[in-house]
Design a protein around this motif. Structure first.
Motif, PDB file in Angstrom:
ATOM      1  N   LYS A 190       2.251   3.223  -1.838  1.00 18.37           N
ATOM      2  CA  LYS A 190       3.232   4.151  -1.242  1.00 18.37           C
ATOM      3  C   LYS A 190       3.171   4.083   0.282  1.00 18.37           C
ATOM      4  O   LYS A 190       4.205   3.997   0.961  1.00 18.37           O
TER       5      LYS A 190
ATOM      6  N   LEU B  24       4.686   0.966   1.579  1.00 17.69           N
ATOM      7  CA  LEU B  24       6.143   1.031   1.447  1.00 17.69           C
ATOM      8  C   LEU B  24       6.739   1.902   2.555  1.00 17.69           C
ATOM      9  O   LEU B  24       7.773   1.555   3.154  1.00 17.69           O
ATOM     10  N   VAL B  25       6.074   3.027   2.830  1.00 20.70           N
ATOM     11  CA  VAL B  25       6.533   3.908   3.916  1.00 20.70           C
ATOM     12  C   VAL B  25       6.485   3.162   5.248  1.00 20.70           C
ATOM     13  O   VAL B  25       7.416   3.244   6.062  1.00 20.70           O
TER      14      VAL B  25
ATOM     15  N   ARG C 190       9.278   0.792   5.577  1.00 23.21           N
ATOM     16  CA  ARG C 190      10.565   1.448   5.850  1.00 23.21           C
ATOM     17  C   ARG C 190      10.570   2.181   7.183  1.00 23.21           C
ATOM     18  O   ARG C 190      11.479   2.960   7.451  1.00 23.21           O
ATOM     19  N   SER C 191       9.543   1.982   7.963  1.00 22.91           N
ATOM     20  CA  SER C 191       9.494   2.617   9.288  1.00 22.91           C
ATOM     21  C   SER C 191       9.325   1.532  10.341  1.00 22.91           C
ATOM     22  O   SER C 191       8.272   1.409  10.972  1.00 22.91           O
TER      23      SER C 191
END
Lengths: 446, 241
Positions: free
Chosen positions: A7, A10-11, A14-15
């Motif tokens: 997770k 993935l965060v 996406r940042s």
């Protein structure tokens, strides 16, 4: 734990802005620091007027010839030479400030050196408007001229020793195309002893010959000591260098180690601190630790995240630096051995900061405000401050991973595995300590 | 008025004599509560009454100093007041992550079920940060339901929602209760208790003042009360709050 790690990755993915800042800022900072560390004082511009004809640059001493221009090449490593064609031009350049100094090499330097009767003289002009640079020019030129003097002295000493050996033991000698047979002291003594034996025992000449034989023996024995004596004359003071503390790391390698450790620190520290604080900002922390994940496991996951990303970026940085700096890629496994515990310790410090600060912005600010001064503190060299203050800086920097991380990476870059055990053990201890601090801080985290 | 009055005799959560102290302040003074399957229990009271503390203890987020609970936290679904989900993950990714952490046997099945129940199937791939507050709260509730718990605890679930979003959330929650889930929620909104709760629990200063139906509460108040809210205020005044 792996799901939370997935997770977080993935965060991160996406940042992009956060990742860019997280990568670029440490790289930029590290690059600037690396430049400051690895770049010595700027080479001074020095006008150079060589009056020696190109066909007279060879010096012949005792039958051996060597090229004087190679001494000039050595000299040019320390200065930025501006070749000029006259003494006046050199002088004018110094006056105008175009160059900081000028070195004039006389045309007869090689012949005077060969003659061995009179010392040649080089002329040096300084521009002393900038005292710091002027001192650097003076020191550089003086140091290089001394180097040349020493090298030439060794040449002359070797030649003189060959002559003395000829006098002591005798042999053949060539001069101006003619061969000479030198009897030498040793053979003279033998001839004299043979002549003495042929004299009657009562001959008063025996006593006279004994005096001459004694002299030749004494002269030969003392000439045997001449190589040591001349060696001392050539270099009255010798320098023996012993590294007392530190590994004797080359400046470039040290700069690489500092740059990489600093980047590793910023990435692992900021990422672990931010990722933990992010759980609270997303209100997910209480939901996670209520029954899904143990707090210790959550801390371990954030440490793993910081260590993983930090290590990968540090390895990429080292691989990039290896394109410009001479790094032994064969030691790469040792780099990993140094980087993993270092990144883990930084990440552990990061979760302690994140747990204490509780908000991403505050955690990032605290991580930088705490991390950077402690990193710079670890770089304070002995002698820069008083003994007590230095001991204090060492004590403070011992409770932060930067110093052992730098020592581990230095050892990995320089010696391979040698010298790694101590810093790695230190880092593991710090990881444990910061982990405990983070766990305590988590009690008031939610 | 769509009141839910599904009352079952099966208690699925029993809390007995819960006491919680913060230093010298008593936040809960021997509170007992029973939640039954298919029933909505609304906990209401003035600020500082101990509503959130009670719910946190029922959820296992806090430990009571005294008292007992019939279920361990893992068996209770909990929905905190603020959406406890990841804004950078999509609806489906959030549900999938928490289903895995809950060790739900059929992760994808649970995700599909929750997307269906929340009506967010068409927003499954949208990141949470792009959803409205109401939809985020529905995902928040859905996460609490992933393990299919017998009891769902909601801490002020409509606090940050507009009226339309509130209405849609209550439709969802009452649907859960109709399906047999025991729902316990806290609220500041007395009308939400009157409208949706089968049992109302009134707390004030950590003490349990009342537990019964909204109609019973209205009957407790002496004299004619214009509406439930007036009756509730009169009830508190009569008991010195």
């Amino acid at each position: 734990m792996r799901w939370l790690l997935g997770k977080d990755l993935l965060v991160l993915k996406r940042s992009p802005l956060l990742v860019a800042l997280l990568v670029l800022y440490p790289l930029l900072l590290a690059l600037l620091l690396g430049l400051a560390l690895s770049r010595g004082p700027e080479k001074p511009r020095v006008a150079f007027f060589n009056q020696v004809p190109s066909n007279a640059e060879e010096i012949s001493v005792g039958g051996d010839s060597f090229d004087a221009s190679k001494y000039a090449d050595e000299f040019f490593k320390s200065i930025d030479p501006v070749r000029v064609s006259s003494r006046e031009e050199a002088f004018a350049k110094v006056r105008s400030g175009d160059v900081l100094g000028a070195l004039i090499v006389p045309p007869d330097i090689t012949t005077k050196l060969e003659g061995g009767v009179e010392s040649p003289t080089v002329e040096v002009f300084y521009n002393a408007e900038d005292p710091v640079k002027a001192r650097y020019v003076q020191d550089t030129i003086k140091s290089r001229v001394q180097d040349a003097n020493l090298a030439l002295t060794r040449r002359f000493t070797d030649t003189a020793l060959e002559y003395l050996d000829l006098i002591a033991t005798g042999g053949r000698f060539s001069f101006l195309g003619r061969d000479f047979n030198v009897l030498g002291l040793q053979r003279s003594e033998e001839v004299l002893r043979a002549a003495r034996r042929r004299l009657p025992a009562s001959s008063p000449l025996r006593l006279e010959l004994d005096k001459v034989i004694g002299f030749t023996r004494l002269a030969r024995e003392n000439l045997d000591l001449s190589d040591e004596v001349l060696g001392i004359v050539g270099a009255p003071i010798r320098v023996k260098t012993t590294v007392v503390r530190g590994g004797g790391t080359p400046l470039t390698t040290f700069a690489v180690a500092v740059v990489t450790t600093l980047s590793l620190m910023l990435v692992s520290l900021l990422l672990a601190a931010g990722a933990l604080a992010h759980e609270r900002e997303e209100n997910a922390f209480r939901r996670l630790v209520r029954s899904l994940v143990r707090p210790e496991a959550l801390l371990a996951e954030k440490i793993l995240l910081g260590a993983l990303v930090g290590t990968l970026l540090a390895l990429l940085l080292l691989a990039g630096l290896a394109l410009f700096v001479d790094l032994d890629a064969g030691r790469a496994p040792w780099w990993v051995v140094a980087l993993v515990p270092a990144a883990t310790a930084f990440a552990a410090a990061g979760v302690a900061v994140g747990a204490a600060a509780r908000e991403v912005r505050a955690a990032s600010l605290v991580a930088i405000m705490v991390g950077l001064p402690l990193a710079l503190l670890a770089l304070v060299p002995s002698g820069a401050v008083s003994g007590t203050l230095y001991d204090l800086t060492r004590a403070v920097s011992a409770v932060f991973p930067f110093r052992p991380a730098l020592a581990a990476l230095e050892a990995a870059l320089r010696d391979g595995g040698e010298g790694l055990a101590g810093p790695v053990a230190h880092l593991l201890g710090l990881t444990l300590g910061f982990g405990v601090l983070a766990r305590i801080a988590l009690k008031r985290f939610a | 008025m769509a009141r839910v009055r599904t009352v079952s005799a099966d208690p699925v959560l029993e809390a007995s004599g819960l006491v919680k102290r913060f230093g010298s302040r008593v936040a809960l003074a021997g509170v007992s509560l029973t939640a039954t399957a298919g029933e909505l229990t609304g906990i209401v009271g003035p600020n500082g009454a101990g509503k959130t503390t009670l719910l946190s203890i029922l959820a296992g987020d806090e430990r009571a100093d005294e008292g007992s609970l019939s279920r361990v936290p893992r068996e209770v679904g909990w929905v905190p007041q603020q959406a406890a989900v990841y804004s950078k993950l999509s609806v489906a990714e959030n549900l999938r992550l928490f289903a895995r952490l809950e060790r739900v046997p059929d992760v994808e099945g649970a995700v599909e079920r929750m997307l269906d129940q929340t009506g967010l199937g068409d927003r499954a791939d949208d990141q949470l940060g792009r959803l409205s507050g109401g939809n985020r709260q529905r995902v928040n509730v859905a996460v609490g339901l992933l393990a299919n718990p017998a009891v769902l605890l909601l801490d002020e679930p409509t606090a940050s929602l507009d009226p339309r979003q509130r209405e849609r959330l209550w439709e969802f929650v009452t649907g859960l209760a109709e399906a047999g889930t025991a729902v316990v929620y806290t609220t500041h909104n007395v009308l939400e208790v009157e409208r949706y709760a089968g049992t109302v629990v009134v707390l004030a200063d950590g003490e349990l003042l009342f537990a019964g139906s909204p109609a019973d509460l209205q009957r407790e108040v002496a004299g004619p009360a214009a509406d439930f809210e007036s009756a509730f205020v009169s009830f508190l005044h009569a008991r010195g709050h």
